[in-house]
Design an enzyme around this catalytic site. Structure first.
Site: not given
Length: 128
Positions: A24-26
Protein backbone atom coordinates in the site's frame (compact mmCIF):
# COMPACT_ATOMS: atom_id res chain seq x y z
CA UNK A 1 -2.08 -24.53 -11.64
CA UNK A 2 -4.12 -21.36 -12.18
CA UNK A 3 -5.46 -19.40 -9.26
CA UNK A 4 -9.23 -18.84 -9.32
CA UNK A 5 -10.81 -15.59 -8.16
CA UNK A 6 -11.97 -17.35 -4.99
CA UNK A 7 -8.46 -18.69 -4.33
CA UNK A 8 -6.97 -15.25 -4.98
CA UNK A 9 -9.43 -13.55 -2.59
CA UNK A 10 -8.66 -16.16 0.07
CA UNK A 11 -4.89 -15.75 -0.36
CA UNK A 12 -5.12 -11.96 -0.20
CA UNK A 13 -7.19 -12.31 2.96
CA UNK A 14 -4.36 -14.35 4.46
CA UNK A 15 -1.75 -11.62 3.97
CA UNK A 16 -0.61 -9.90 7.13
CA UNK A 17 -1.52 -6.24 7.64
CA UNK A 18 2.21 -5.46 7.48
CA UNK A 19 2.40 -7.06 4.02
CA UNK A 20 -0.63 -5.11 2.86
CA UNK A 21 0.84 -1.87 4.26
CA UNK A 22 4.12 -2.63 2.47
CA UNK A 23 2.43 -2.78 -0.92
CA UNK A 24 0.00 0.00 0.00
CA UNK A 25 2.87 2.37 0.73
CA UNK A 26 4.30 1.81 -2.75
CA UNK A 27 0.90 2.09 -4.45
CA UNK A 28 0.07 5.32 -2.64
CA UNK A 29 3.41 6.90 -3.50
CA UNK A 30 3.01 5.93 -7.15
CA UNK A 31 -0.51 7.39 -7.14
CA UNK A 32 0.74 10.68 -5.67
CA UNK A 33 3.69 10.83 -8.08
CA UNK A 34 1.33 10.31 -11.00
CA UNK A 35 -1.07 12.99 -9.80
CA UNK A 36 1.73 15.56 -9.52
CA UNK A 37 3.37 14.72 -12.83
CA UNK A 38 1.42 17.29 -14.84
CA UNK A 39 2.04 20.09 -15.51
CA UNK A 40 5.76 19.36 -16.03
CA UNK A 41 8.10 20.65 -13.34
CA UNK A 42 11.69 20.27 -12.21
CA UNK A 43 12.42 16.95 -10.51
CA UNK A 44 13.15 18.66 -7.22
CA UNK A 45 9.67 20.25 -7.30
CA UNK A 46 8.06 16.85 -7.90
CA UNK A 47 10.06 15.38 -5.06
CA UNK A 48 9.14 18.09 -2.57
CA UNK A 49 5.41 17.81 -3.33
CA UNK A 50 5.40 14.01 -3.19
CA UNK A 51 7.40 13.81 0.04
CA UNK A 52 5.03 16.27 1.68
CA UNK A 53 2.02 14.17 0.66
CA UNK A 54 3.33 10.71 1.56
CA UNK A 55 4.45 11.69 5.07
CA UNK A 56 2.58 9.97 7.87
CA UNK A 57 0.94 13.23 8.95
CA UNK A 58 -0.52 13.76 5.47
CA UNK A 59 -1.62 10.13 5.24
CA UNK A 60 -3.46 10.49 8.56
CA UNK A 61 -5.23 13.57 7.20
CA UNK A 62 -6.18 11.64 4.06
CA UNK A 63 -7.59 8.86 6.20
CA UNK A 64 -9.82 11.37 8.00
CA UNK A 65 -11.16 12.57 4.63
CA UNK A 66 -11.91 9.01 3.48
CA UNK A 67 -13.46 7.63 6.66
CA UNK A 68 -17.02 8.68 5.85
CA UNK A 69 -16.85 6.83 2.51
CA UNK A 70 -15.67 3.48 3.88
CA UNK A 71 -17.64 0.27 4.11
CA UNK A 72 -17.69 -1.89 7.22
CA UNK A 73 -15.27 -4.32 5.55
CA UNK A 74 -12.86 -1.47 4.79
CA UNK A 75 -13.10 -0.23 8.37
CA UNK A 76 -12.14 -3.72 9.53
CA UNK A 77 -9.05 -3.62 7.28
CA UNK A 78 -8.17 -0.25 8.84
CA UNK A 79 -8.53 -1.72 12.32
CA UNK A 80 -6.24 -4.62 11.42
CA UNK A 81 -3.67 -2.20 9.99
CA UNK A 82 -3.84 0.09 13.01
CA UNK A 83 -3.32 -2.81 15.38
CA UNK A 84 -0.39 -4.09 13.34
CA UNK A 85 1.50 -0.78 13.56
CA UNK A 86 4.29 -1.64 15.95
CA UNK A 87 7.56 -0.10 16.92
CA UNK A 88 8.23 3.37 18.21
CA UNK A 89 8.34 5.97 15.47
CA UNK A 90 11.05 8.55 16.08
CA UNK A 91 9.50 11.70 14.74
CA UNK A 92 5.77 11.34 15.26
CA UNK A 93 3.18 10.15 17.70
CA UNK A 94 2.17 6.49 17.82
CA UNK A 95 -1.39 7.52 16.90
CA UNK A 96 -0.27 9.17 13.65
CA UNK A 97 1.90 6.16 12.86
CA UNK A 98 -1.09 3.85 13.41
CA UNK A 99 -3.34 5.98 11.21
CA UNK A 100 -0.81 6.11 8.38
CA UNK A 101 -0.19 2.37 8.60
CA UNK A 102 -3.91 1.63 8.58
CA UNK A 103 -4.35 3.76 5.44
CA UNK A 104 -1.45 1.96 3.74
CA UNK A 105 -2.99 -1.38 4.76
CA UNK A 106 -6.33 -0.43 3.22
CA UNK A 107 -4.68 0.81 0.04
CA UNK A 108 -2.68 -2.40 -0.29
CA UNK A 109 -5.74 -4.54 0.31
CA UNK A 110 -7.87 -2.67 -2.22
CA UNK A 111 -5.07 -2.59 -4.77
CA UNK A 112 -4.94 -6.38 -4.69
CA UNK A 113 -8.63 -7.08 -4.11
CA UNK A 114 -10.62 -4.28 -5.76
CA UNK A 115 -8.60 -1.68 -7.71
CA UNK A 116 -11.76 0.02 -8.97
CA UNK A 117 -12.88 0.70 -5.41
CA UNK A 118 -9.41 1.98 -4.57
CA UNK A 119 -9.63 4.49 -7.41
CA UNK A 120 -13.10 5.58 -6.23
CA UNK A 121 -11.76 6.31 -2.76
CA UNK A 122 -8.60 8.04 -3.93
CA UNK A 123 -10.70 10.38 -6.08
CA UNK A 124 -12.10 11.85 -2.84
CA UNK A 125 -8.64 13.14 -1.89
CA UNK A 126 -7.90 16.71 -2.81
CA UNK A 127 -4.25 16.46 -3.78
CA UNK A 128 -2.86 19.79 -4.86
Amino acid sequence: MACTDVDRAYLIGQLSPASLAYIGDAVYELYVRTRYLLPPKRLSDYHDRVVAQVRAESQAACLRVLESYLTDEEREILRRGRNAATGKPRRLSPELHQQATSLETLIGYLYLQNPQRLNELLEHLNLE
